[in-house]
Design a protein around this motif. Structure first.
Motif, mmCIF file in Angstrom:
data_model
loop_
_atom_site.group_PDB
_atom_site.id
_atom_site.type_symbol
_atom_site.label_atom_id
_atom_site.label_comp_id
_atom_site.label_asym_id
_atom_site.label_seq_id
_atom_site.Cartn_x
_atom_site.Cartn_y
_atom_site.Cartn_z
ATOM 1 N N ALA A 1 84.912 59.962 62.071
ATOM 2 C CA ALA A 1 86.220 60.065 61.423
ATOM 3 C C ALA A 1 87.154 60.964 62.232
ATOM 4 O O ALA A 1 88.359 60.694 62.344
ATOM 5 N N GLN A 2 86.599 62.017 62.815
ATOM 6 C CA GLN A 2 87.412 62.912 63.648
ATOM 7 C C GLN A 2 87.911 62.177 64.896
ATOM 8 O O GLN A 2 89.071 62.343 65.301
ATOM 9 N N LYS A 3 87.052 61.363 65.507
ATOM 10 C CA LYS A 3 87.481 60.598 66.673
ATOM 11 C C LYS A 3 88.587 59.613 66.296
ATOM 12 O O LYS A 3 89.571 59.446 67.019
ATOM 13 N N MET A 4 88.422 58.964 65.153
ATOM 14 C CA MET A 4 89.451 58.038 64.695
ATOM 15 C C MET A 4 90.766 58.764 64.456
ATOM 16 O O MET A 4 91.838 58.247 64.774
ATOM 17 N N GLN A 5 90.668 59.966 63.904
ATOM 18 C CA GLN A 5 91.874 60.759 63.663
ATOM 19 C C GLN A 5 92.588 61.077 64.972
ATOM 20 O O GLN A 5 93.815 60.978 65.068
ATOM 21 N N GLU A 6 91.823 61.456 65.980
ATOM 22 C CA GLU A 6 92.411 61.822 67.267
ATOM 23 C C GLU A 6 93.087 60.627 67.934
ATOM 24 O O GLU A 6 94.093 60.790 68.631
ATOM 25 N N LEU A 7 92.556 59.428 67.710
ATOM 26 C CA LEU A 7 93.069 58.247 68.390
ATOM 27 C C LEU A 7 94.128 57.498 67.591
ATOM 28 O O LEU A 7 94.800 56.625 68.135
ATOM 29 N N ASP A 8 94.276 57.826 66.314
ATOM 30 C CA ASP A 8 95.239 57.093 65.483
ATOM 31 C C ASP A 8 96.661 57.372 65.940
ATOM 32 O O ASP A 8 97.022 58.501 66.269
ATOM 33 N N GLN A 9 97.484 56.320 65.942
ATOM 34 C CA GLN A 9 98.854 56.429 66.413
ATOM 35 C C GLN A 9 99.870 56.450 65.276
ATOM 36 O O GLN A 9 101.071 56.416 65.513
ATOM 37 N N GLY A 10 99.388 56.479 64.042
ATOM 38 C CA GLY A 10 100.265 56.516 62.889
ATOM 39 C C GLY A 10 100.229 57.875 62.209
ATOM 40 O O GLY A 10 100.106 58.910 62.860
ATOM 41 N N SER A 11 100.288 57.860 60.877
ATOM 42 C CA SER A 11 100.271 59.110 60.105
ATOM 43 C C SER A 11 99.050 59.195 59.209
ATOM 44 O O SER A 11 99.012 60.000 58.273
#
Length: 446
Positions: free
Chosen positions: A180-190
């Protein structure tokens, strides 16, 4: 070993610093290929004699929907820089600690997601180790993890058969927090990703119980194209504000998302044509649709055909949801709605928005990669991780708009109101994110 990694190893004598390249002693052999790829990128453009050499490699891998994500710590030895052009940075000679993240996908080119180098002594990656030990409550550095896990058990009323299973679920929970942390770092939205009711499930369990692999594997019957919308889309629209959407439902541990997507669409179509909003029966489709596979998955296009063949849909009250396949007990006398046909919609997102505003909520399917740990906000996953090639979840498109300048689709899910934003998922609009436009359809009520 993935094909690109094997190919890279075969090319290693041709890469800067590749000749005689060996993983340092004590390193995990599974990290050799991703570490070598990271070193090739790091040394790219350097003179052969100026290539950095790894002294130690530590790290771990995370299995993702369609590949592997490697998080590496590599201690490098930079050779002395003679001429200023020999190294990229003439001040970088000596020992450096570099953190790399390498994404290995089975269907696309490998990607270096992160490269961060500094002096040794900087904080290390959480849990990075050649041999990751099992996480136990007695570890002093796991107090925060144990607290989060206990809160998770209380919040979602979870319990397990015995201490061994509890410990196993704790380990899954810890790995999922990292993902989930990796997804957070890579997300381009909010979007915010983190602990959800699915945080103790492996990827395989999540896909088996809650997703629908048939959406990608079976083409389904072709539907006739829908007439184009009559005008451009308004700036924003939400059918929840106009009475066309029922309450969020819960499919449970049954891969029946296809049925919920279709009943949601039919509910909206019936409301717009007849003026009455009825909660319709998904269980009727699970039991009586012989074209699909009940909790094993199905296709919206098949479900429309099943509704026509059966003669309509009963209400949820008359044919209640059980979350498992049972004997078909549909009664034509109890059918409250019918459909005349079904149509396939445009893949152009502007046209989809215009059609939705004119005609009602739309049955769609998408790649659910980002949804297991989604909590709130507008999700805009890193595109290689959420490809339209891997559609595996059917949902209902109910509206669209903008949040702080970020365009979004408002999507009704079927995992209960305690998931996401009161049961809704907000996905970036305008970039075909996660294949949101790939399988849009609707019933037709004359």
């Amino acid at each position: 070993m993935e094909a690109w990694l094997l190919f890279l190893l075969m090319l290693s004598p041709l890469l800067p610093g590749g000749e005689g390249w060996r993983l340092p002693l004590g390193s995990d052999p599974a990290l050799e290929a991703p570490a070598q790829f990271a070193m090739e990128i790091y040394n790219r453009g350097r003179d052969p004699g100026a290539a950095a050499v790894p002294q130690s490699v530590r790290g771990r891998s995370l299995k993702m929907a369609h590949g592997m994500l490697y998080s590496l710590e590599v201690t490098l030895q930079e050779p002395p820089c003679g001429p200023p052009t020999a190294c990229k940075d003439s001040q970088s000679s000596g020992t450096l600690l570099c953190r790399f993240e390498v994404l290995d996908q089975r269907w696309a080119k490998e990607t270096l997601l992160k490269q961060d180098c500094g002096q040794p002594g900087a904080p290390s990656l959480p849990g990075s180790s050649s041999h990751q030990p099992p996480i136990t409550p007695s570890q002093g550095d796991s107090v925060q993890l144990i607290t989060l896990f206990k809160d998770f058990l209380t919040t979602y009323n979870k319990s397990y058969a015995n201490a061994t299973e509890t410990q196993r679920r704790l380990g899954i929970f810890a790995r999922n927090l990292e993902l989930a942390q990796k997804m957070q770092e890579l997300d381009q939205g909010s979007a915010e990703y983190g602990v959800t009711k699915f945080s103790d499930l492996t990827e395989e369990e999540f896909r088996t119980f809650y997703l629908n692999p048939l959406l990608s594997s079976l083409p389904g019957p072709a539907l006739r194209p829908a007439p184009p919308p009559k005008g451009p889309a308004p700036a924003a629209w939400d059918w929840r504000d106009h009475g066309a959407v029922t309450e969020v439902k819960n499919q449970g541990t049954c891969g029946s998302c296809w049925a919920f997507s279709v009943t949601g669409n039919v509910e909206g179509q019936w409301f717009l044509r007849r003026g009455t909003l009825l909660a319709l029966s998904e269980q009727e489709l699970v039991d009586c649709d012989t074209l699909d596979q009940a909790c094993g998955g199905g296709l919206p296009s098949n479900a429309y055909m099943a509704i026509e063949r059966l003669g309509g849909l009963e209400t949820e009250k008359d044919y209640s949801y059980e979350g498992r396949k049972e004997r078909c007990s549909f009664s034509p006398d109890k059918a409250r709605v019918y459909i005349n046909s079904s149509v396939d919609l445009s893949r152009d997102e502007a046209e989809l928005a215009a059609w939705l505003a004119e005609n009602g909520p739309i049955s769609i399917a998408l790649n659910a990669f980002a949804m297991q740990f989604y909590r709130r906000g507008v999700s805009h996953p890193f595109r290689p991780l959420c490809s339209s090639w891997f559609i595996d979840h059917a949902v209902l498109l109910v509206g669209y708009g903008n949040r702080s300048g970020i365009p979004f689709w408002a999507i009704k899910n079927s995992w209960g109101p305690e998931w996401g934003e009161q049961g809704y998922y907000y996905l970036y609009r305008g970039a075909r994110a996660c294949g949101v436009n790939a399988m849009a359809s609707s019933a037709v009520v004359d």
